[in-house]
Design an enzyme around this catalytic site. Sequence first.
Site, mmCIF file in Angstrom:
data_model
loop_
_atom_site.group_PDB
_atom_site.id
_atom_site.type_symbol
_atom_site.label_atom_id
_atom_site.label_comp_id
_atom_site.label_asym_id
_atom_site.label_seq_id
_atom_site.Cartn_x
_atom_site.Cartn_y
_atom_site.Cartn_z
ATOM 1 N N THR B 207 0.893 -1.152 0.000
ATOM 2 C CA THR B 207 0.000 0.000 0.000
ATOM 3 C C THR B 207 0.927 1.196 0.000
ATOM 4 O O THR B 207 2.054 1.090 0.459
ATOM 5 C CB THR B 207 -0.871 0.014 1.281
ATOM 6 O OG1 THR B 207 -1.879 -0.986 1.181
ATOM 7 C CG2 THR B 207 -1.542 1.353 1.515
ATOM 8 N N ARG B 235 -14.537 -6.369 -1.252
ATOM 9 C CA ARG B 235 -13.906 -6.157 0.057
ATOM 10 C C ARG B 235 -13.204 -4.808 0.082
ATOM 11 O O ARG B 235 -12.489 -4.448 -0.846
ATOM 12 C CB ARG B 235 -12.905 -7.277 0.347
ATOM 13 C CG ARG B 235 -12.110 -7.076 1.648
ATOM 14 C CD ARG B 235 -10.770 -6.390 1.411
ATOM 15 N NE ARG B 235 -9.920 -6.376 2.603
ATOM 16 C CZ ARG B 235 -8.734 -5.766 2.660
ATOM 17 N NH1 ARG B 235 -8.270 -5.135 1.609
ATOM 18 N NH2 ARG B 235 -8.039 -5.785 3.772
ATOM 19 N N VAL B 236 -13.390 -4.064 1.142
ATOM 20 C CA VAL B 236 -12.709 -2.792 1.312
ATOM 21 C C VAL B 236 -11.901 -2.845 2.606
ATOM 22 O O VAL B 236 -12.416 -3.256 3.644
ATOM 23 C CB VAL B 236 -13.726 -1.627 1.345
ATOM 24 C CG1 VAL B 236 -13.035 -0.320 1.713
ATOM 25 C CG2 VAL B 236 -14.418 -1.494 -0.003
ATOM 26 N N GLY B 259 -1.068 -2.462 5.909
ATOM 27 C CA GLY B 259 -1.052 -3.741 6.616
ATOM 28 C C GLY B 259 -2.353 -4.482 6.436
ATOM 29 O O GLY B 259 -3.075 -4.261 5.460
#
Lengths: 341, 341
Positions: B207, B235-236, B259
């Site tokens: 990320t 999915r978020v 993470g």
Amino acid sequence: MSRILFSGMVLLTMANLMQAADVVVPDVVLGIHGGIGVDKKEMTPELEKEVRAGLKSALEAGHAKLKAGGTSLDAVEAAIRIMEDLPAFNAGKGAVFTNAGTNELDASIMEGKSKKAGAMAGVMTVKNPISGARAVMEKSKHVLLIGPGADAFAKKQGLEIVDPSYFATEPRRKAIEEIWKREAEARKQSSTEPGPALPRKKSEYGTVGAVSLDADGNLAAGTSTGGMTNKMAGRVGDSPIIGAGTYADNEAGAISCTGHGEFFIRYAVSHEIVAQMKYRGLSAADAADDVINRQLKNAGGEGAAIVLDRSGRFTAAYNSEGLYRACITRDGKISVRVYEN
Amino acid sequence: MSRILFSGMVLLTMANLMQAADVVVPDVVLGIHGGIGVDKKEMTPELEKEVRAGLKSALEAGHAKLKAGGTSLDAVEAAIRIMEDLPAFNAGKGAVFTNAGTNELDASIMEGKSKKAGAMAGVMTVKNPISGARAVMEKSKHVLLIGPGADAFAKKQGLEIVDPSYFATEPRRKAIEEIWKREAEARKQSSTEPGPALPRKKSEYGTVGAVSLDADGNLAAGTSTGGMTNKMAGRVGDSPIIGAGTYADNEAGAISCTGHGEFFIRYAVSHEIVAQMKYRGLSAADAADDVINRQLKNAGGEGAAIVLDRSGRFTAAYNSEGLYRACITRDGKISVRVYEN
């Protein structure tokens, strides 16, 4: 009922005391709200009666779960399911319409011991989004599912699936058509792109929520909504956002919010209340008062929060004209309030 | 570089000091991370070189904005756009694949003065989701838009729109195909539904994020991601959730996380760090350390946070093997770190 003071804040001034949020009811096992959709001018006696009866049914359904040995999660889910099924509330059947003429539903649930949580946003076929949120929590590795992926997951889990038209009701359709008509008139009078600055009706802000404390001392919270009337398709407010519309932490309290969701996300309202209880040592009432009546009010964010602390003290804070809220004590005593502080 | 201590916590013990998270770099105007996707066994020298060069380019792009009189928001957006465009990072081009073989992107941005924020989740056509998030903040009344509604909004705002295939890269496709193969083998060996319990590779957790402090003393934070490899479609994670993956508050600090997103939502990590700074009087380093190395670690949640406080002190905390992180000071001095604490 006089407000029970239980604050760790040393420098609590008289000014703070005077604007204190709401009565604090002790020994509560389940508290709920039906949104800030309260405007004395808009409210008919029939609708008010319907809402009050709905709140009472929701409390009784949740209380029955607790009496049968269920958990706070069971109570929260049961209470919210009742309100989702009633068209008087802006959640489940009777949800408001988006600007695309759809009903898009959001919900979340959290329990305070493990801090496990589940949420769904933008679902269009799940009859009871709060049960969808619980399924995400218990049957998936995820916390938040959105859109068609969330609908598909709920179906796979065997939850009740309905046609999207199930959620639409005549009063909500009239409301959106009235807004579109006003927007069209505004467009005629102005060459600029129509802004969303048209005066809002209070009834556009409804949302339902519940907080509960069970016999094991575990807290839970849940929230469910159709969002704001005429919201942009794809817009998600605070209700499915853990930390914004819903939070539960056994070290502090369980919280469910309602109001202008964008502000509740930006101020992480439900987590901010927990943080002030834990790290400033404030009571639930004082923490909720600080966030709702100072921070949000200064920012122009209308809304409310209900809080149940780990000792079973229930309170609410709202900077709106009113808030539908109700609670039931361990021994089944119900109180329902709308305006009176 | 020795750690600069600036803590309001009176009872700071030696144990706390010894597990302190990371060095604190003073006078920083922009700090970034490229995810915890770090595993010495997986990392080739070529990829590591690419990532380090990417971090440096991102810092320089953001720093250029600040030198030209831009805001912290401008710097955060510019730095993240660079990383979104580089396939080495799991954001924008090079995003990981979902279990449906799609690339679904999430991003959020927030500024610390007004606490305004914007976010997009589940977009599939917006070349730079961080710019989409900023457009939501500045050009809509909303904070969070999801799915096709978000894609449509970005297009209407004139942002660069790409075919969904733009985001797919060969290494990411190989990674998902390898997972599907392992899943199929696991299915053969077991009659039960395949769980998502297959051993994860660190590279599935990338990320990107940035935090900045501008000449006016305003903080901003942003985060962008493709999510977790093989995530359920819809999915978020925490990246687009204000209070979870991203938060900025001029009274405390600006934070971006990376993470295992589900834990970051449940612990409202970025807002929890701000709350501990404001209400416990902790330094950024101690607050981040408490949340990442105590709360999340105890819960089994792997991940990291970078924090820039209102005085320009930059720090990171991670409970993973490493974290790609880098910062640039007011006078242009760059430091890049991966493993070393």
